[in-house]
Design a protein around this motif. Structure first.
Motif, PDB file in Angstrom:
ATOM      1  N   ALA A 594     -72.819 -22.728 -61.037  1.00 18.23           N
ATOM      2  CA  ALA A 594     -74.132 -23.283 -60.680  1.00 18.23           C
ATOM      3  C   ALA A 594     -75.040 -22.254 -60.021  1.00 18.23           C
ATOM      4  N   ARG A 595     -74.950 -21.014 -60.461  1.00 15.17           N
ATOM      5  CA  ARG A 595     -75.838 -19.971 -59.951  1.00 15.17           C
ATOM      6  C   ARG A 595     -76.787 -19.503 -61.056  1.00 15.17           C
ATOM      7  N   ALA A 596     -78.014 -19.127 -60.644  1.00 18.07           N
ATOM      8  CA  ALA A 596     -78.930 -18.427 -61.528  1.00 18.07           C
ATOM      9  C   ALA A 596     -78.657 -16.944 -61.335  1.00 18.07           C
ATOM     10  N   ALA A 597     -77.852 -16.363 -62.237  1.00 16.10           N
ATOM     11  CA  ALA A 597     -77.319 -15.016 -62.010  1.00 16.10           C
ATOM     12  C   ALA A 597     -78.403 -13.955 -61.991  1.00 16.10           C
ATOM     13  N   PHE A 598     -79.434 -14.096 -62.838  1.00 20.55           N
ATOM     14  CA  PHE A 598     -80.435 -13.040 -62.949  1.00 20.55           C
ATOM     15  C   PHE A 598     -81.358 -12.985 -61.735  1.00 20.55           C
ATOM     16  N   GLU A 599     -81.539 -14.106 -61.036  1.00 17.48           N
ATOM     17  CA  GLU A 599     -82.414 -14.122 -59.861  1.00 17.48           C
ATOM     18  C   GLU A 599     -81.648 -14.364 -58.566  1.00 17.48           C
ATOM     19  N   ASN A 600     -80.315 -14.527 -58.686  1.00 12.94           N
ATOM     20  CA  ASN A 600     -79.447 -14.714 -57.524  1.00 12.94           C
ATOM     21  C   ASN A 600     -79.852 -15.926 -56.691  1.00 12.94           C
ATOM     22  N   ALA A 601     -79.881 -17.069 -57.327  1.00 15.58           N
ATOM     23  CA  ALA A 601     -80.153 -18.328 -56.635  1.00 15.58           C
ATOM     24  C   ALA A 601     -78.949 -19.253 -56.843  1.00 15.58           C
ATOM     25  N   PRO A 602     -78.608 -20.091 -55.842  1.00 12.23           N
ATOM     26  CA  PRO A 602     -79.288 -20.267 -54.550  1.00 12.23           C
ATOM     27  C   PRO A 602     -79.076 -19.079 -53.630  1.00 12.23           C
ATOM     28  N   THR A 603     -79.903 -19.015 -52.600  1.00  7.67           N
ATOM     29  CA  THR A 603     -79.848 -17.902 -51.672  1.00  7.67           C
ATOM     30  C   THR A 603     -80.101 -18.399 -50.252  1.00  7.67           C
ATOM     31  N   ALA A 604     -79.732 -17.588 -49.278  1.00  6.79           N
ATOM     32  CA  ALA A 604     -79.960 -17.950 -47.882  1.00  6.79           C
ATOM     33  C   ALA A 604     -81.457 -17.944 -47.577  1.00  6.79           C
ATOM     34  N   ILE A 605     -81.860 -18.787 -46.622  1.00  9.61           N
ATOM     35  CA  ILE A 605     -83.257 -18.915 -46.228  1.00  9.61           C
ATOM     36  C   ILE A 605     -83.398 -18.469 -44.768  1.00  9.61           C
ATOM     37  N   ALA A 606     -84.475 -17.778 -44.487  1.00 11.49           N
ATOM     38  CA  ALA A 606     -84.699 -17.295 -43.126  1.00 11.49           C
ATOM     39  C   ALA A 606     -84.816 -18.457 -42.147  1.00 11.49           C
ATOM     40  N   ASP A 607     -84.355 -18.231 -40.911  1.00 15.62           N
ATOM     41  CA  ASP A 607     -84.393 -19.277 -39.880  1.00 15.62           C
ATOM     42  C   ASP A 607     -85.802 -19.807 -39.662  1.00 15.62           C
ATOM     43  N   GLU A 608     -86.811 -18.915 -39.746  1.00 18.18           N
ATOM     44  CA  GLU A 608     -88.192 -19.352 -39.516  1.00 18.18           C
ATOM     45  C   GLU A 608     -88.634 -20.362 -40.570  1.00 18.18           C
ATOM     46  N   GLN A 609     -88.251 -20.115 -41.829  1.00 18.51           N
ATOM     47  CA  GLN A 609     -88.626 -21.040 -42.905  1.00 18.51           C
ATOM     48  C   GLN A 609     -87.859 -22.352 -42.777  1.00 18.51           C
ATOM     49  N   LEU A 610     -86.588 -22.284 -42.379  1.00 13.37           N
ATOM     50  CA  LEU A 610     -85.819 -23.508 -42.164  1.00 13.37           C
ATOM     51  C   LEU A 610     -86.426 -24.339 -41.044  1.00 13.37           C
ATOM     52  N   ALA A 611     -86.889 -23.659 -39.995  1.00 13.03           N
ATOM     53  CA  ALA A 611     -87.471 -24.382 -38.858  1.00 13.03           C
ATOM     54  C   ALA A 611     -88.710 -25.168 -39.282  1.00 13.03           C
ATOM     55  N   GLU A 612     -89.461 -24.636 -40.241  1.00 12.85           N
ATOM     56  CA  GLU A 612     -90.665 -25.330 -40.704  1.00 12.85           C
ATOM     57  C   GLU A 612     -90.346 -26.684 -41.320  1.00 12.85           C
ATOM     58  N   VAL A 613     -89.156 -26.798 -41.925  1.00 18.38           N
ATOM     59  CA  VAL A 613     -88.774 -28.075 -42.545  1.00 18.38           C
ATOM     60  C   VAL A 613     -87.726 -28.798 -41.696  1.00 18.38           C
ATOM     61  N   HIS A 614     -87.599 -28.363 -40.433  1.00 20.48           N
ATOM     62  CA  HIS A 614     -86.778 -29.081 -39.451  1.00 20.48           C
ATOM     63  C   HIS A 614     -85.309 -29.136 -39.859  1.00 20.48           C
ATOM     64  N   VAL A 615     -84.803 -28.001 -40.384  1.00 20.41           N
ATOM     65  CA  VAL A 615     -83.418 -27.923 -40.833  1.00 20.41           C
ATOM     66  C   VAL A 615     -82.726 -26.780 -40.111  1.00 20.41           C
ATOM     67  N   ARG A 616     -81.494 -27.016 -39.695  1.00 16.58           N
ATOM     68  CA  ARG A 616     -80.670 -25.967 -39.113  1.00 16.58           C
ATOM     69  C   ARG A 616     -79.361 -25.926 -39.883  1.00 16.58           C
ATOM     70  N   VAL A 617     -78.906 -24.735 -40.270  1.00 17.55           N
ATOM     71  CA  VAL A 617     -77.691 -24.570 -41.059  1.00 17.55           C
ATOM     72  C   VAL A 617     -76.510 -24.375 -40.136  1.00 17.55           C
ATOM     73  N   ARG A 618     -75.468 -25.179 -40.335  1.00 15.51           N
ATOM     74  CA  ARG A 618     -74.229 -25.011 -39.581  1.00 15.51           C
ATOM     75  C   ARG A 618     -73.288 -24.100 -40.343  1.00 15.51           C
ATOM     76  N   GLU A 619     -72.453 -23.392 -39.619  1.00 15.53           N
ATOM     77  CA  GLU A 619     -71.419 -22.600 -40.264  1.00 15.53           C
ATOM     78  C   GLU A 619     -70.438 -23.530 -40.971  1.00 15.53           C
ATOM     79  N   PRO A 620     -70.018 -23.199 -42.195  1.00 19.83           N
ATOM     80  CA  PRO A 620     -69.054 -24.079 -42.884  1.00 19.83           C
ATOM     81  C   PRO A 620     -67.756 -24.163 -42.110  1.00 19.83           C
ATOM     82  N   ALA A 621     -67.122 -25.334 -42.173  1.00 24.33           N
ATOM     83  CA  ALA A 621     -65.867 -25.552 -41.463  1.00 24.33           C
ATOM     84  C   ALA A 621     -64.799 -24.615 -42.003  1.00 24.33           C
ATOM     85  N   ALA A 622     -63.939 -24.121 -41.136  1.00 22.39           N
ATOM     86  CA  ALA A 622     -62.871 -23.215 -41.546  1.00 22.39           C
ATOM     87  C   ALA A 622     -61.938 -23.904 -42.533  1.00 22.39           C
ATOM     88  N   GLY A 623     -61.515 -23.165 -43.560  1.00 22.23           N
ATOM     89  CA  GLY A 623     -60.583 -23.723 -44.553  1.00 22.23           C
ATOM     90  C   GLY A 623     -61.247 -24.567 -45.565  1.00 22.23           C
TER      91      GLY A 623
END
Length: 623
Positions: A594-623
């Motif tokens: 499920a990746r767009a290989a030529f454009e490398n999507a999905p991709t990480a988003i900068a914290d500033e852009q996430l803050a604009e949409v009121h989203v915070r990313v948690r670290e994935p659970a271990a394992g």
């Protein structure tokens, strides 16, 4: 002498030149597909979207500077050539090219852009192996230059044109529906889009336009269609894309027969326009129950003349432990008579075990019938009388093979184990192809009708919809569901009894050569019936209001009877093109991860852009 492709850089498309054009001056532009330097003369195969034409540069007609430039050209350089169209010398025609009777004798050459060394080729011989798909998807813009892929996308365009022309001619309106929607439970996970202006709230990308097209019928538009983009966050499979396209249509004041007529007419128009094939209509009809009984699947490939035979009553009493274990249980002994199958080698017979396992069985059992009787895994368990009864029940003749699986099958009481219909379907397809029983010349269409209303979710002990939650149950099923939900969600036993009743819906699929190509149903248009179906699945009035309130409300203000279908457009084009994968008919597909290989999507988003949409990313659970 101009055509629709004439521009500032060319007077004709390179691939459009023909023998009738000989003697005319021409300017063409495109990519260097192949260069051959024979010392005195240089040949180019020049490629554009319309095809390939040979260009010859010869000191007899080409200035020295243009000839020298031609010798420096590399693969995929983009060039403009001026010259004259000439017939090729007799005996040098290239029948593999539509332009093969002519060449352009180049008198001027201009390099528009140079191509760096290529990470993957564009020019391949017919028997040459392509690079790994992951690499081709990484450089998709190069892979898309391949004539085979360009042909596929032309077919896709032609299929879309034929679809629009036919449905427009039948009185349908093409209406777009939203891409930012309300999350609804349609069987797969939604792709979610956070809202910047509504903190903590989310849109969903549409899994299908299902609810919108029903609302359009309530709104009085009578006939709607759309070549619609759909998005589902599903678990990955080899040939599944997270975004796909369907031909979506809905009609008011209709029943199944009206839908079948339009669906058949649409496919006939598409196949005629794209493949030059005249389909036989009307398509055959078969109920879901009959399809499962005869073929072990709700999408049978009717090009294979093999049907499932139930030999339980004949073999249950044989001196064979696996058969005797079915006594007093819902288990059955079912199999396939394979004409001429006795010629299979032991290695080929051993392969059947793995084929059956792919369909969920522990394995397969087989016997051959020769001139001297039976041989094989359960041959010794059949005395003469039982063997004769088996011949009569199965139809097995000398030279035939019979392959069986033993266990639970859909519709045969409570299944204490996996249902094995799929194992017989896998065996049927495998043996039909291996023994040359599949008729490749046929276009085998079929409507499968009367799907169950409910399936049983054993893990959670509840009813779930078998087709979609908006499919109208048959009249007797409506009465049973309304009665069972009169006092609220039925208890576990009562819900299970609804499942055991085998209630039928007015849902249907269109099947082509063993592929499900369309799905649809007559819709529920009465709010009380819709709520009863929701309640049976454990969706009470409050939850139904929260998830589907706008639809239930619309029904209260006068909803016409309506029905529709959705044809899988990507798969339809794949089959029309004879392609091996859905990714071969989609311009920019995702990888199997499920990746767009030529454009490398999905991709990480900068914290500033996430803050604009009121989203915070948690670290994935271990394992």
């Amino acid at each position: 002498m101009t055509d629709q492709f004439a521009t500032a850089y060319r007077t004709r498309a390179a691939g459009s030149l023909r023998a009738a054009d000989a003697g005319n001056p021409v300017t063409v532009a495109g990519w260097v597909h192949r260069r051959r330097d024979l010392g005195g003369i240089v040949f180019l195969d020049l490629r554009d979207r319309e095809g390939i034409v040979q260009v010859s540069f010869d000191p007899a007609w080409t200035p020295a500077d243009a000839l020298a430039e031609a010798r420096r050209l590399g693969p995929e350089d983009v060039v403009q050539v001026e010259g004259t169209i000439f017939p090729r010398i007799h005996g040098q025609h290239n029948d593999a090219l539509a332009t093969g009777e002519v060449e352009v004798r180049g008198t001027a050459l201009r390099v528009l852009t140079r191509a760096e060394p290529l990470p993957i080729q564009v020019d391949y011989a017919a028997d040459e192996e392509l690079p790994a798909e992951e690499l081709r998807l990484r450089y998709r813009y190069l892979d898309l230059r391949r004539p085979a892929l360009q042909r596929n996308l032309v077919i896709r365009h032609e299929a879309a044109l034929a679809t629009r022309a036919y449905l427009s001619g039948q009185g349908f309106l093409e209406i777009e529906t939203p891409l930012l929607t309300k999350p609804t439970p349609e069987g797969a996970r939604d792709f979610l889009v956070p809202s910047r202006v509504h903190p903590g709230e989310f849109y969903a990308l549409p899994q299908s336009p299902q609810i919108y097209k029903q609302l359009l019928m309530v709104s009085g538009y009578d006939r709607y269609f759309q070549i619609a983009k759909c998005l589902r966050d599903e678990d990955l499979r080899a040939d599944r894309q997270p975004e796909f396209t369907q031909i979506d249509a809905e009609m008011a004041f209709v029943d199944e027969e009206d839908v079948f007529r339009v669906g058949e007419g649409l496919m006939a128009a598409v196949f005629a326009a794209v493949a030059g094939v005249e389909l036989e209509t009307p398509f055959p009809r078969m109920t879901y129950a009959e399809a499962m009984r005869r073929y072990g699947t709700d999408k049978p490939d009717l090009r294979i003349p093999l049907e499932i035979v139930d030999v339980t009553e004949v073999l249950r009493g044989a001196d064979f432990r696996i058969f005797q274990a079915t006594e007093g249980t819902p288990q059955r002994i079912r199999g396939l008579r394979i004409p001429g199958g006795a010629r299979l080698s032991r290695k080929e017979l051993d392969e059947l075990q793995e084929v059956a396992r792919r369909g969920g069985a522990a394995g397969a059992l087989w016997v051959k019938r020769g001139d001297d009787g039976l041989s094989g895994q359960f041959a010794k368990a059949l005395d003469e009388g039982r063997a004769n009864a088996f011949y009569e029940a199965s139809g097995v003749e000398a030279g035939d093979l019979f392959v069986a699986v033993v266990g639970h099958f859909r519709g045969e009481g409570e299944a204490a184990g996996p249902e094995l219909d799929g194992a017989l379907d896998e065996l049927r397809r495998h043996l039909g192809r291996k023994l040359g029983l599949l008729d490749e010349s046929r276009h085998a269409w079929l409507w499968v009708t009367e799907f169950p209303v409910f399936d049983w979710d054993a893990e959670h002990g509840r009813l779930v919809y078998a087709h979609n939650p908006f499919s109208m149950p048959a009249d007797d099923a409506v009465q049973a569901i309304v009665a069972a939900t009169a006092d609220g969600t039925p208890s576990g036993d009562a819900a299970r009894e609804l499942y055991r009743m085998g209630l039928r819906s007015r849902a249907y699929d269109a099947v082509y050569n063993g592929n499900e190509l369309a799905s649809g149903s007559v819709r529920i248009h009465v709010p009380e019936v819709q709520q009863a179906v929701f309640t049976a699945m454990g969706i009470g009035p409050d939850e139904a209001q929260a998830k589907f309130g706008f639809l239930l409300e619309a029904y209260r203000f006068g909803a016409p009877p309506h029905a529709g279908f959705a044809f899988g457009f990507d798969r339809l084009v794949m089959l029309l093109a004879g392609a091996q994968s859905l990714r071969d008919v989609v311009a920019f597909p995702k990888t199997t991860s499920a990746r767009a290989a030529f454009e490398n999507a999905p991709t990480a988003i900068a914290d500033e852009q996430l803050a604009e949409v009121h989203v915070r990313v948690r670290e994935p659970a271990a394992g």
